[in-house]
Design an enzyme around this catalytic site. Structure first.
Site, mmCIF file in Angstrom:
data_model
loop_
_atom_site.group_PDB
_atom_site.id
_atom_site.type_symbol
_atom_site.label_atom_id
_atom_site.label_comp_id
_atom_site.label_asym_id
_atom_site.label_seq_id
_atom_site.Cartn_x
_atom_site.Cartn_y
_atom_site.Cartn_z
ATOM 1 N N ASP A 13 0.835 -1.207 0.000
ATOM 2 C CA ASP A 13 0.000 0.000 0.000
ATOM 3 C C ASP A 13 0.872 1.260 0.000
ATOM 4 O O ASP A 13 1.996 1.248 0.502
ATOM 5 C CB ASP A 13 -0.905 -0.021 1.244
ATOM 6 N N ARG A 17 0.068 7.657 -2.710
ATOM 7 C CA ARG A 17 0.592 8.747 -1.872
ATOM 8 C C ARG A 17 2.045 9.044 -2.202
ATOM 9 O O ARG A 17 2.485 10.184 -2.199
ATOM 10 C CB ARG A 17 0.443 8.392 -0.388
ATOM 11 N N HIS A 30 2.529 3.301 -9.028
ATOM 12 C CA HIS A 30 2.279 1.880 -9.279
ATOM 13 C C HIS A 30 3.434 1.258 -10.070
ATOM 14 O O HIS A 30 3.822 0.121 -9.818
ATOM 15 C CB HIS A 30 0.957 1.692 -10.042
ATOM 16 N N SER A 58 -7.623 -5.314 -5.286
ATOM 17 C CA SER A 58 -8.711 -5.881 -4.487
ATOM 18 C C SER A 58 -10.033 -5.794 -5.240
ATOM 19 O O SER A 58 -10.163 -5.052 -6.222
ATOM 20 C CB SER A 58 -8.823 -5.130 -3.153
ATOM 21 N N GLU A 60 -12.397 -4.303 -4.278
ATOM 22 C CA GLU A 60 -12.885 -2.933 -4.039
ATOM 23 C C GLU A 60 -12.151 -1.903 -4.906
ATOM 24 O O GLU A 60 -12.605 -0.771 -5.056
ATOM 25 C CB GLU A 60 -12.721 -2.545 -2.557
ATOM 26 N N TRP A 62 -11.954 -1.604 -7.984
ATOM 27 C CA TRP A 62 -12.671 -1.177 -9.193
ATOM 28 C C TRP A 62 -13.311 0.191 -9.005
ATOM 29 O O TRP A 62 -13.726 0.830 -9.977
ATOM 30 C CB TRP A 62 -13.766 -2.198 -9.557
ATOM 31 N N LEU A 124 10.763 -20.491 -4.967
ATOM 32 C CA LEU A 124 9.831 -19.581 -4.294
ATOM 33 C C LEU A 124 8.448 -19.729 -4.910
ATOM 34 O O LEU A 124 8.305 -19.800 -6.127
ATOM 35 C CB LEU A 124 10.301 -18.125 -4.446
ATOM 36 N N ARG A 181 1.724 -4.944 6.224
ATOM 37 C CA ARG A 181 1.081 -3.877 5.444
ATOM 38 C C ARG A 181 1.968 -2.646 5.489
ATOM 39 O O ARG A 181 2.380 -2.208 6.565
ATOM 40 C CB ARG A 181 -0.307 -3.529 5.976
ATOM 41 N N ARG A 187 -5.173 -1.692 8.705
ATOM 42 C CA ARG A 187 -6.394 -2.475 8.466
ATOM 43 C C ARG A 187 -6.086 -3.599 7.480
ATOM 44 O O ARG A 187 -5.045 -3.605 6.826
ATOM 45 C CB ARG A 187 -7.534 -1.591 7.968
HETATM 46 C C1 IPE Z 1 -5.507 -2.678 -0.242
HETATM 47 O O1 IPE Z 1 -5.142 -1.348 -0.419
HETATM 48 C C2 IPE Z 1 -5.500 -3.385 -1.552
HETATM 49 C C3 IPE Z 1 -4.189 -3.585 -2.179
HETATM 50 C C4 IPE Z 1 -3.039 -3.294 -1.641
HETATM 51 C C5 IPE Z 1 -4.223 -4.162 -3.488
HETATM 52 P P1 IPE Z 1 -6.230 -0.191 -0.595
HETATM 53 O O2 IPE Z 1 -5.467 1.070 -0.676
HETATM 54 O O3 IPE Z 1 -7.132 -0.510 -1.697
HETATM 55 O O4 IPE Z 1 -7.038 -0.306 0.776
HETATM 56 P P2 IPE Z 1 -7.914 0.782 1.543
HETATM 57 O O5 IPE Z 1 -8.822 1.387 0.518
HETATM 58 O O6 IPE Z 1 -6.960 1.793 2.099
HETATM 59 O O7 IPE Z 1 -8.603 0.004 2.606
HETATM 60 C C1 IPE Z 2 -1.519 0.210 -3.318
HETATM 61 O O1 IPE Z 2 -1.290 1.570 -3.372
HETATM 62 C C2 IPE Z 2 -1.744 -0.387 -4.687
HETATM 63 C C3 IPE Z 2 -3.138 -0.739 -4.958
HETATM 64 C C4 IPE Z 2 -4.122 -0.723 -4.109
HETATM 65 C C5 IPE Z 2 -3.445 -1.126 -6.329
HETATM 66 P P1 IPE Z 2 -2.482 2.630 -3.379
HETATM 67 O O2 IPE Z 2 -2.817 2.916 -4.793
HETATM 68 O O3 IPE Z 2 -3.610 2.168 -2.546
HETATM 69 O O4 IPE Z 2 -1.781 3.874 -2.729
HETATM 70 P P2 IPE Z 2 -2.436 4.892 -1.714
HETATM 71 O O5 IPE Z 2 -2.947 4.104 -0.553
HETATM 72 O O6 IPE Z 2 -3.515 5.613 -2.448
HETATM 73 O O7 IPE Z 2 -1.301 5.783 -1.328
HETATM 74 MG MG MG Z 3 -4.078 2.405 -0.580
#
Ligand code: IPE
Ligand code: IPE
Ligand code: MG
Length: 235
Positions: A13, A17, A30, A58, A60, A62, A124, A181, A187
């Site tokens: 994650d 940001r 990314h 995830s 979510e 989408w 692995l 995480r 979370r």
């Molecule tokens: C969790 O990160 C999903 C992945 C790392 C693929 P998110 O950034 O989507 O999670 P929330 O929205 O902060 O819970």
């Molecule tokens: C995690 O990074 C990658 C995915 C969820 C695809 P984020 O894209 O959620 O990055 P933040 O949380 O917005 O910084």
């Molecule tokens: Mg995120």
């Protein structure tokens, strides 16, 4: 001293940001994140990791803009195409968990292709979670089991934890010992809800594009200092 975790799962994650803080589009984060994946995959076997599972998209995710979703999907395709050779050479077996049906058919074909190509690799076990949600996975597994009950091949009384375990996307994969995480969020975001029942958790403020094998190594050392009791009493 307890041994290194056999199965490490990572919620990668903070890509967005990381990019935004530098005034760059989220997709740059990314792309940088995908570079980190390569590095961590290469370092994992020397750190004693046999199974590495990473959360890439995830059920979510989408909800994000079409631009970001398409950018991520393109990144997954390119990762498979460009890394196939290297992963094979490094002895990595690649698998995917999540519902593939909603993904582009070209991506689905690439996923099946690389799973097949790396099937014999032993160094692995890399599992990538794409369009994955713990709740969605449980619902799909229960649907599978319900079909077996309906057609008479499964006795409802025989339905136990092992049967449910075997109907999940992770049927061939041991439970994670450690879930990490990045980015400071504390979370679970729908990741491995069933499988992580007894996992240890580690949260690091580091954003995923800044994550390094050294940070991973420190986290693993901390894990080894933990006392896992699984509901029992320390002898
Ligand atoms: C969790 O990160 C999903 C992945 C790392 C693929 P998110 O950034 O989507 O999670 P929330 O929205 O902060 O819970
Ligand atoms: C995690 O990074 C990658 C995915 C969820 C695809 P984020 O894209 O959620 O990055 P933040 O949380 O917005 O910084
Ligand atoms: Mg995120």
């Amino acid at each position: 001293m307890p041994s290194a975790p056999r199965h490490v799962a990572i919620i990668m994650d903070g890509n967005g940001r990381w990019a935004t803080s530098k005034g760059w589009p989220r997709l740059v984060g990314h792309r940088k994140g995908a570079e980190r994946v390569k590095e961590i995959v290469r370092a994992a076997p020397d750190l004693g990791i046999e199974w590495l599972t990473i959360y890439a998209f995830s059920t979510e995710n989408w909800k994000r803009s079409t631009e970001e979703v398409l950018g991520l999907m393109g990144l997954f395709q390119r990762y498979i195409q460009r890394e196939a050779e290297g992963l094979s050479a490094e002895g990595v077996r690649m698998r995917f968990i999540g519902d593939r049906k909603r993904l582009d058919t070209k991506l689905q074909d690439l996923m099946a292709w690389i799973e097949d190509r790396t099937r014999g690799n032993r160094k692995l076990n890399l599992t990538v979670a794409i369009n994955y949600g713990g709740r969605d996975e449980l619902v799909r597994a229960m649907r599978r089991l319900a079909r077996q009950v309906a057609d008479g091949s499964l006795d409802p009384e025989a339905l136990d934890e092992a049967a449910l375990d075997g109907a999940l996307d992770t049927a061939q994969i041991p439970d994670p010992d450690l879930v990490i995480r990045t980015s400071g969020e504390t979370r679970v975001s729908n990741f491995l809800l069933w499988q992580a029942a007894y996992a240890e958790y580690e949260f690091t403020p580091t954003l995923w594009p800044d994550f390094t094998p050294e940070i991973l190594s420190d986290i693993l050392l901390r894990f080894q200092g933990r006392d896992r009791r699984f509901g029992g009493v320390k002898p």
